[in-house]
Design a protein around this motif. Structure first.
Motif, mmCIF file in Angstrom:
data_model
loop_
_atom_site.group_PDB
_atom_site.id
_atom_site.type_symbol
_atom_site.label_atom_id
_atom_site.label_comp_id
_atom_site.label_asym_id
_atom_site.label_seq_id
_atom_site.Cartn_x
_atom_site.Cartn_y
_atom_site.Cartn_z
ATOM 1 N N ASN A 195 0.838 -1.203 0.000
ATOM 2 C CA ASN A 195 0.000 0.000 0.000
ATOM 3 C C ASN A 195 0.872 1.252 0.000
ATOM 4 O O ASN A 195 0.811 2.065 0.922
ATOM 5 C CB ASN A 195 -0.912 -0.010 1.239
ATOM 6 C CG ASN A 195 -1.837 -1.197 1.235
ATOM 7 O OD1 ASN A 195 -2.861 -1.180 0.580
ATOM 8 N ND2 ASN A 195 -1.461 -2.246 1.957
ATOM 9 N N PRO A 196 1.687 1.444 -1.037
ATOM 10 C CA PRO A 196 2.633 2.564 -1.030
ATOM 11 C C PRO A 196 1.966 3.939 -1.011
ATOM 12 O O PRO A 196 2.562 4.906 -0.542
ATOM 13 C CB PRO A 196 3.435 2.354 -2.321
ATOM 14 C CG PRO A 196 2.537 1.550 -3.200
ATOM 15 C CD PRO A 196 1.739 0.676 -2.266
ATOM 16 N N GLY A 197 0.737 4.037 -1.452
ATOM 17 C CA GLY A 197 0.047 5.323 -1.453
ATOM 18 C C GLY A 197 -0.365 5.789 -0.074
ATOM 19 O O GLY A 197 -0.756 6.941 0.115
ATOM 20 N N PHE A 198 -0.266 4.927 0.933
ATOM 21 C CA PHE A 198 -0.698 5.269 2.285
ATOM 22 C C PHE A 198 0.051 6.477 2.840
ATOM 23 O O PHE A 198 -0.517 7.292 3.563
ATOM 24 C CB PHE A 198 -0.511 4.061 3.211
ATOM 25 C CG PHE A 198 -0.966 4.308 4.614
ATOM 26 C CD1 PHE A 198 -2.313 4.315 4.925
ATOM 27 C CD2 PHE A 198 -0.053 4.550 5.621
ATOM 28 C CE1 PHE A 198 -2.754 4.561 6.217
ATOM 29 C CE2 PHE A 198 -0.481 4.795 6.923
ATOM 30 C CZ PHE A 198 -1.827 4.790 7.206
ATOM 31 N N LEU A 199 1.315 6.616 2.519
ATOM 32 C CA LEU A 199 2.119 7.731 3.033
ATOM 33 C C LEU A 199 2.090 8.961 2.130
ATOM 34 O O LEU A 199 2.702 9.976 2.449
ATOM 35 C CB LEU A 199 3.570 7.275 3.244
ATOM 36 C CG LEU A 199 3.755 6.170 4.287
ATOM 37 C CD1 LEU A 199 5.221 5.763 4.363
ATOM 38 C CD2 LEU A 199 3.256 6.607 5.648
ATOM 39 N N ASP A 200 1.368 8.902 1.030
ATOM 40 C CA ASP A 200 1.258 10.031 0.102
ATOM 41 C C ASP A 200 0.508 11.180 0.782
ATOM 42 O O ASP A 200 -0.598 11.011 1.284
ATOM 43 C CB ASP A 200 0.517 9.586 -1.153
ATOM 44 C CG ASP A 200 0.474 10.659 -2.221
ATOM 45 O OD1 ASP A 200 0.798 11.833 -1.930
ATOM 46 O OD2 ASP A 200 0.096 10.327 -3.347
ATOM 47 N N GLU A 201 1.107 12.369 0.793
ATOM 48 C CA GLU A 201 0.489 13.531 1.437
ATOM 49 C C GLU A 201 -0.822 13.939 0.779
ATOM 50 O O GLU A 201 -1.673 14.562 1.407
ATOM 51 C CB GLU A 201 1.459 14.708 1.445
ATOM 52 C CG GLU A 201 2.630 14.520 2.384
ATOM 53 C CD GLU A 201 3.552 15.724 2.409
ATOM 54 O OE1 GLU A 201 3.142 16.805 1.953
ATOM 55 O OE2 GLU A 201 4.680 15.573 2.901
ATOM 56 N N ASP A 202 -1.012 13.606 -0.481
ATOM 57 C CA ASP A 202 -2.231 13.977 -1.199
ATOM 58 C C ASP A 202 -3.326 12.910 -1.102
ATOM 59 O O ASP A 202 -4.390 13.057 -1.703
ATOM 60 C CB ASP A 202 -1.910 14.229 -2.681
ATOM 61 C CG ASP A 202 -0.982 15.420 -2.855
ATOM 62 O OD1 ASP A 202 -1.108 16.386 -2.075
ATOM 63 O OD2 ASP A 202 -0.132 15.367 -3.760
ATOM 64 N N ARG A 203 -3.070 11.840 -0.355
ATOM 65 C CA ARG A 203 -4.049 10.766 -0.212
ATOM 66 C C ARG A 203 -5.295 11.282 0.501
ATOM 67 O O ARG A 203 -5.217 12.030 1.461
ATOM 68 C CB ARG A 203 -3.439 9.616 0.601
ATOM 69 C CG ARG A 203 -4.358 8.444 0.823
ATOM 70 C CD ARG A 203 -3.650 7.352 1.608
ATOM 71 N NE ARG A 203 -3.388 7.700 2.976
ATOM 72 C CZ ARG A 203 -4.221 7.494 3.992
ATOM 73 N NH1 ARG A 203 -5.376 6.933 3.787
ATOM 74 N NH2 ARG A 203 -3.893 7.841 5.215
ATOM 75 N N VAL A 204 -6.453 10.869 0.022
ATOM 76 C CA VAL A 204 -7.712 11.237 0.680
ATOM 77 C C VAL A 204 -7.872 10.336 1.893
ATOM 78 O O VAL A 204 -7.887 9.107 1.772
ATOM 79 C CB VAL A 204 -8.911 11.053 -0.276
ATOM 80 C CG1 VAL A 204 -10.215 11.346 0.443
ATOM 81 C CG2 VAL A 204 -8.746 11.940 -1.495
#
Length: 84
Positions: free
Chosen positions: A15-24
């Motif tokens: 789940n690499p998107g979990f740490l994305d600052e732009d994640r909803v």
């Protein structure tokens, strides 16, 4: 269909998107419940429902303790089921 050869070793690698600052984010403050005043160990507390209309406080989300079935039984003094 299970594809274990396509899975990484850790949850974060999968789940690499979990740490994305732009994640909803999906966190939402817990709603006000009809049983807020009842004893936490009472049946009435466990049967509470969200107050309608659902109005969420825009403040910080409340912490919620996750409990196992064993901890819940102990809290409510319920005997564990037998497997005979």
């Amino acid at each position: 269909m299970a594809m274990p050869d396509k899975c990484a070793t850790t949850w974060l690698q999968n789940n690499p998107g979990f740490l994305d600052e732009d994640r909803v984010t999906t966190d939402t403050p817990f709603p006000v419940m009809t049983n807020e005043k009842d004893d936490a160990k009472s049946l009435k507390n466990w049967l509470g429902q969200p107050v309608l209309p659902w109005t969420y406080d825009s403040g910080d989300a409340r912490d919620v303790e996750v409990m196992s079935a064993e901890a819940t039984r102990a809290l409510l003094d319920i005997a564990a089921p037998t497997t005979t």
